[in-house]
Design a protein around this motif. Sequence first.
Motif, PDB file in Angstrom:
ATOM      1  N   THR A  36      38.912  25.643  30.872  1.00  0.00           N
ATOM      2  CA  THR A  36      39.101  26.928  31.546  1.00  0.00           C
ATOM      3  C   THR A  36      39.888  26.717  32.833  1.00  0.00           C
ATOM      4  O   THR A  36      40.037  25.598  33.313  1.00  0.00           O
ATOM      5  CB  THR A  36      37.748  27.586  31.892  1.00  0.00           C
ATOM      6  OG1 THR A  36      37.003  26.690  32.739  1.00  0.00           O
ATOM      7  CG2 THR A  36      36.943  27.894  30.645  1.00  0.00           C
ATOM      8  N   THR A  79      36.024  19.024  36.709  1.00  0.00           N
ATOM      9  CA  THR A  79      36.997  19.899  37.357  1.00  0.00           C
ATOM     10  C   THR A  79      38.042  19.080  38.102  1.00  0.00           C
ATOM     11  O   THR A  79      37.713  18.143  38.823  1.00  0.00           O
ATOM     12  CB  THR A  79      36.288  20.851  38.346  1.00  0.00           C
ATOM     13  OG1 THR A  79      35.340  21.649  37.625  1.00  0.00           O
ATOM     14  CG2 THR A  79      37.286  21.760  39.038  1.00  0.00           C
ATOM     15  N   ASN A  97      40.217  28.201  36.882  1.00  0.00           N
ATOM     16  CA  ASN A  97      39.620  28.991  37.954  1.00  0.00           C
ATOM     17  C   ASN A  97      40.687  29.218  39.020  1.00  0.00           C
ATOM     18  O   ASN A  97      40.963  28.345  39.839  1.00  0.00           O
ATOM     19  CB  ASN A  97      38.412  28.255  38.545  1.00  0.00           C
ATOM     20  CG  ASN A  97      37.633  29.093  39.541  1.00  0.00           C
ATOM     21  OD1 ASN A  97      38.210  29.867  40.302  1.00  0.00           O
ATOM     22  ND2 ASN A  97      36.319  28.934  39.553  1.00  0.00           N
ATOM     23  N   ASP A  98      41.305  30.386  38.989  1.00  0.00           N
ATOM     24  CA  ASP A  98      42.391  30.682  39.931  1.00  0.00           C
ATOM     25  C   ASP A  98      41.884  30.776  41.362  1.00  0.00           C
ATOM     26  O   ASP A  98      42.580  30.373  42.301  1.00  0.00           O
ATOM     27  CB  ASP A  98      43.082  31.995  39.537  1.00  0.00           C
ATOM     28  CG  ASP A  98      43.854  31.875  38.232  1.00  0.00           C
ATOM     29  OD1 ASP A  98      44.377  30.773  37.964  1.00  0.00           O
ATOM     30  OD2 ASP A  98      43.921  32.867  37.482  1.00  0.00           O
ATOM     31  N   GLU A  99      40.658  31.277  41.535  1.00  0.00           N
ATOM     32  CA  GLU A  99      40.110  31.444  42.888  1.00  0.00           C
ATOM     33  C   GLU A  99      39.945  30.091  43.579  1.00  0.00           C
ATOM     34  O   GLU A  99      40.238  29.944  44.769  1.00  0.00           O
ATOM     35  CB  GLU A  99      38.765  32.156  42.822  1.00  0.00           C
ATOM     36  CG  GLU A  99      38.130  32.397  44.195  1.00  0.00           C
ATOM     37  CD  GLU A  99      36.776  33.067  44.094  1.00  0.00           C
ATOM     38  OE1 GLU A  99      36.125  33.225  45.153  1.00  0.00           O
ATOM     39  OE2 GLU A  99      36.363  33.423  42.969  1.00  0.00           O
ATOM     40  N   TRP A 100      39.463  29.095  42.838  1.00  0.00           N
ATOM     41  CA  TRP A 100      39.249  27.769  43.412  1.00  0.00           C
ATOM     42  C   TRP A 100      40.444  26.846  43.212  1.00  0.00           C
ATOM     43  O   TRP A 100      40.423  25.704  43.616  1.00  0.00           O
ATOM     44  CB  TRP A 100      37.995  27.136  42.784  1.00  0.00           C
ATOM     45  CG  TRP A 100      36.721  27.723  43.303  1.00  0.00           C
ATOM     46  CD1 TRP A 100      36.563  28.923  43.924  1.00  0.00           C
ATOM     47  CD2 TRP A 100      35.422  27.146  43.234  1.00  0.00           C
ATOM     48  NE1 TRP A 100      35.247  29.138  44.231  1.00  0.00           N
ATOM     49  CE2 TRP A 100      34.516  28.064  43.831  1.00  0.00           C
ATOM     50  CE3 TRP A 100      34.922  25.954  42.726  1.00  0.00           C
ATOM     51  CZ2 TRP A 100      33.154  27.816  43.936  1.00  0.00           C
ATOM     52  CZ3 TRP A 100      33.554  25.713  42.820  1.00  0.00           C
ATOM     53  CH2 TRP A 100      32.689  26.624  43.421  1.00  0.00           C
ATOM     54  N   ARG A 124      41.246  23.540  37.334  1.00  0.00           N
ATOM     55  CA  ARG A 124      41.010  23.690  35.899  1.00  0.00           C
ATOM     56  C   ARG A 124      39.827  22.816  35.522  1.00  0.00           C
ATOM     57  O   ARG A 124      39.618  21.751  36.113  1.00  0.00           O
ATOM     58  CB  ARG A 124      42.254  23.367  35.075  1.00  0.00           C
ATOM     59  CG  ARG A 124      42.726  21.938  35.118  1.00  0.00           C
ATOM     60  CD  ARG A 124      44.077  21.777  34.420  1.00  0.00           C
ATOM     61  NE  ARG A 124      44.466  20.371  34.322  1.00  0.00           N
ATOM     62  CZ  ARG A 124      44.329  19.638  33.232  1.00  0.00           C
ATOM     63  NH1 ARG A 124      43.809  20.168  32.133  1.00  0.00           N
ATOM     64  NH2 ARG A 124      44.696  18.364  33.213  1.00  0.00           N
ATOM     65  N   SER A 125      39.048  23.266  34.554  1.00  0.00           N
ATOM     66  CA  SER A 125      37.796  22.605  34.212  1.00  0.00           C
ATOM     67  C   SER A 125      37.670  22.411  32.709  1.00  0.00           C
ATOM     68  O   SER A 125      38.339  23.078  31.918  1.00  0.00           O
ATOM     69  CB  SER A 125      36.606  23.426  34.713  1.00  0.00           C
ATOM     70  OG  SER A 125      36.641  23.585  36.111  1.00  0.00           O
TER      71      SER A 125
END
Length: 264
Positions: free
Chosen positions: A201, A223, A203-206, A209-210
């Motif tokens: 996945t 991550t 995570n645009d906010e953080w 990518r994970s």
Amino acid sequence: MEFKLDHIVHFVDRHPLEAANMFIKQDLHAVMGGRHENWGSHNSLCYFSDLAYLEFLAVEDREKANTANNPLIHRLLKQRAEGLGQLAIRTERIEEVKQKLEEKGLETGEVINASRKREDGTLLEWRMLFIQQSDEDCPLPFFIQWNQTDDERKQDLHKNGALGAQNLDVSISAVHYIVKDLNSAVTKWRKYFDLPRGEETVNDEWRARSYAIQLPSFKLIFTEASGAGTVQQMLEKKGEGPYLVEFEPPVFKSYYQICGSMFK
């Protein structure tokens, strides 16, 4: 290889009960564990369902800690900063685990016979197995085998007041690791520990990518930072390793930092 979470070690530079108090303030139960007399360390503990728990580990006697024959204490002494340090995986066949890891090309130390004197003076005993690796590498888990069955431990923890009833409805649902190279880390962990495939996945906010792997008792999430943000800041501060633990139901309303790591 069964990969069942036993506990998560959180290194602290203060009295361990001070760190545990953050969970006590959330109406959870936490206790002083006791002293590791041969290692110069002491801890506090916060148990959840399935006997999984958080261990806040600190140096009590630096002279003893400096001569301890335990890789976990060596890592505690060399920590860059307070924070989550290493996972412990529970097993009932530690010698078999040692053999399987070595067949996969990993070097392990000898199985360590360990004990801790509880606050009430009774002695708790277990065995530990560590994978040999550089201090700079992302910490692989260690393995632990208790000298009691799970049912015996649960009864014992209830009896001595370590496992509070209010904690039984809470479980550790996810452990997040920061890594420099996501693909390399996932490939290694899946090979070493026979982990299933997961899902990637973003995570645009953080700005990260994970890759999440669902295991029987918890979710393991790796991550990698994709730009400047929370993950990159944590990586620069304490290096690769666990940095976030999530609970079900959530213990905190939002991501909350305690002694160098994050919880929810």
